[in-house]
Design an enzyme around this catalytic site. Structure first.
Site, PDB file in Angstrom:
ATOM      1  N   LYS A  14       0.827  -1.215   0.000  1.00 43.82           N
ATOM      2  CA  LYS A  14       0.000   0.000   0.000  1.00 43.82           C
ATOM      3  C   LYS A  14       0.854   1.255   0.000  1.00 43.82           C
ATOM      4  CE  LYS A  14      -2.162  -1.124   3.875  1.00 43.82           C
ATOM      5  NZ  LYS A  14      -1.825  -2.508   4.280  1.00 43.82           N
ATOM      6  N   ARG A  89      -9.789   0.205   8.380  1.00 44.25           N
ATOM      7  CA  ARG A  89      -9.356  -1.151   8.693  1.00 44.25           C
ATOM      8  C   ARG A  89     -10.447  -1.948   9.389  1.00 44.25           C
ATOM      9  NH1 ARG A  89      -3.587   0.091   8.633  1.00 44.25           N
ATOM     10  NH2 ARG A  89      -2.377  -1.800   8.735  1.00 44.25           N
ATOM     11  N   ARG A 128      11.490  -6.484   5.344  1.00 45.55           N
ATOM     12  CA  ARG A 128      11.360  -5.069   5.704  1.00 45.55           C
ATOM     13  C   ARG A 128      11.824  -4.843   7.143  1.00 45.55           C
ATOM     14  NH1 ARG A 128       5.566  -2.213   5.073  1.00 45.55           N
ATOM     15  NH2 ARG A 128       5.137  -3.208   7.066  1.00 45.55           N
ATOM     16  N   ARG A 134      11.697  -1.924  11.636  1.00 40.52           N
ATOM     17  CA  ARG A 134      10.345  -1.628  12.139  1.00 40.52           C
ATOM     18  C   ARG A 134       9.948  -2.673  13.168  1.00 40.52           C
ATOM     19  NH1 ARG A 134       5.252  -0.164   8.263  1.00 40.52           N
ATOM     20  NH2 ARG A 134       4.035  -1.451   9.665  1.00 40.52           N
ATOM     21  N   ARG A 145      -0.816  -9.714  13.248  1.00 43.13           N
ATOM     22  CA  ARG A 145      -1.397  -8.705  12.341  1.00 43.13           C
ATOM     23  C   ARG A 145      -2.201  -9.378  11.233  1.00 43.13           C
ATOM     24  NH1 ARG A 145       3.970  -5.967  10.910  1.00 43.13           N
ATOM     25  NH2 ARG A 145       2.813  -4.696   9.416  1.00 43.13           N
TER      26      ARG A 145
HETATM   27  P1  ATP Z   1       1.767  -1.757   4.317  1.00 44.29           P
HETATM   28  O1  ATP Z   1       0.761  -2.327   3.334  1.00 44.29           O
HETATM   29  O2  ATP Z   1       2.182  -0.361   3.947  1.00 44.29           O
HETATM   30  O3  ATP Z   1       2.899  -2.711   4.496  1.00 44.29           O
HETATM   31  P2  ATP Z   1       1.053  -2.269   7.160  1.00 44.29           P
HETATM   32  O4  ATP Z   1      -0.294  -2.851   7.412  1.00 44.29           O
HETATM   33  O5  ATP Z   1       2.223  -3.175   7.292  1.00 44.29           O
HETATM   34  O6  ATP Z   1       1.011  -1.572   5.739  1.00 44.29           O
HETATM   35  P3  ATP Z   1       0.675   0.278   8.606  1.00 44.29           P
HETATM   36  O7  ATP Z   1      -0.492   0.611   7.727  1.00 44.29           O
HETATM   37  O8  ATP Z   1       1.819   1.172   8.616  1.00 44.29           O
HETATM   38  O9  ATP Z   1       1.303  -1.160   8.241  1.00 44.29           O
HETATM   39  O10 ATP Z   1       0.092   0.082  10.106  1.00 44.29           O
HETATM   40  C1  ATP Z   1       0.905  -0.279  11.194  1.00 44.29           C
HETATM   41  C2  ATP Z   1       0.064  -0.471  12.463  1.00 44.29           C
HETATM   42  O11 ATP Z   1      -0.569   0.780  12.831  1.00 44.29           O
HETATM   43  C3  ATP Z   1      -1.097  -1.469  12.376  1.00 44.29           C
HETATM   44  O12 ATP Z   1      -0.671  -2.807  12.587  1.00 44.29           O
HETATM   45  C4  ATP Z   1      -2.038  -0.952  13.486  1.00 44.29           C
HETATM   46  O13 ATP Z   1      -1.612  -1.350  14.766  1.00 44.29           O
HETATM   47  C5  ATP Z   1      -1.867   0.561  13.406  1.00 44.29           C
HETATM   48  N1  ATP Z   1      -2.891   1.189  12.515  1.00 44.29           N
HETATM   49  C6  ATP Z   1      -2.650   1.802  11.322  1.00 44.29           C
HETATM   50  N2  ATP Z   1      -3.789   2.223  10.760  1.00 44.29           N
HETATM   51  C7  ATP Z   1      -4.794   1.860  11.604  1.00 44.29           C
HETATM   52  C8  ATP Z   1      -6.210   1.973  11.578  1.00 44.29           C
HETATM   53  N3  ATP Z   1      -6.854   2.546  10.546  1.00 44.29           N
HETATM   54  N4  ATP Z   1      -6.920   1.490  12.626  1.00 44.29           N
HETATM   55  C9  ATP Z   1      -6.304   0.912  13.659  1.00 44.29           C
HETATM   56  N5  ATP Z   1      -4.980   0.747  13.744  1.00 44.29           N
HETATM   57  C10 ATP Z   1      -4.217   1.206  12.739  1.00 44.29           C
END
Ligand code: ATP
Length: 189
Positions: A14, A89, A128, A134, A145
């Site tokens: 994303k 989400r 990553r 991270r 997750r």
């Molecule tokens: P990418 O597809 O960019 O790899 P990702 O899912 O690995 O995305 P981020 O979107 O950066 O990671 O989110 C990291 C963390 O931040 C999530 O695991 C969650 O704990 C929190 N978070 C981010 N957005 C939300 C949201 N809309 N609602 C609740 N928690 C969130």
């Protein structure tokens, strides 16, 4: 206004594709993950709260997330549109986003679902974590997750299908090829 939701499991790409969309279409980018990581880095109260959830692979509570989103959205003036990356989400967040846009005379233009097989997600996120350090990109937290993704986030696929905004994108392959598919979906709007 072009309001794009970019959607997918953790590690689906994303963030990478959002950066390209922003550059090509001149949109504002809201990455809720980036917003939260900045709060953590700055040691704010919000950051302290968020860290507990993120390190445990859990979502930040909806009410808090929805407030954050609205205040970031309203900070953009004369915007051509916004790309929402990492939000919504949950179904509650999708409903709140719809309402937030509606009262401002807007709507979501399209939801792009980047689909990537689970073994590939795991490989990408571990890499990553090794490269960027991270904290939530370690095997144990990634597994949590992904469970959260399937139980709380994936139901949004049907929600956006019902709302007539859903667009499937194959998230495997070259970054250029994926971006080309995204552009052709956006250009049809
Ligand atoms: P990418 O597809 O960019 O790899 P990702 O899912 O690995 O995305 P981020 O979107 O950066 O990671 O989110 C990291 C963390 O931040 C999530 O695991 C969650 O704990 C929190 N978070 C981010 N957005 C939300 C949201 N809309 N609602 C609740 N928690 C969130």
């Amino acid at each position: 206004m072009l309001n794009i939701v970019i959607f997918g499991a953790p590690g689906s790409g994303k963030g990478t594709q959002s950066a390209r969309i922003v550059e090509k279409y001149g949109l504002n980018h809201i990455s809720t993950g980036d917003v939260l990581r900045a709060e953590i880095k700055n040691g704010t109260e919000l950051g302290k709260t968020a860290k507990g959830y993120i390190d445990n692979g859990q979502l930040i509570p909806d009410a808090l997330m929805i407030d954050i989103l609205a205040s970031v959205f309203d900070s953009f003036k004369d915007s051509k549109g916004v790309i929402f990356d990492g939000f919504p989400r949950t179904i509650a967040q999708a409903e709140a986003l719809k309402e937030m846009l509606k009262v401002r005379g807007q709507e979501v233009s399209i939801m792009l679902d980047l689909e990537v097989p689970e073994d590939e997600l795991m490989t990408r996120l571990i890499k990553r974590g090794q490269e960027s350090g991270r904290a939530d990109d370690n095997e144990e937290t990634i597994k949590k997750r992904l469970v959260v993704y399937h139980s709380q986030t994936a139901p949004l696929i049907d929600w956006y299908k019902n709302d007539g905004k859903y667009c499937h994108i194959n998230g495997l392959g070259s970054m250029d090829g994926i971006f080309a598919d995204i552009c052709s979906a956006i250009d049809k709007l």
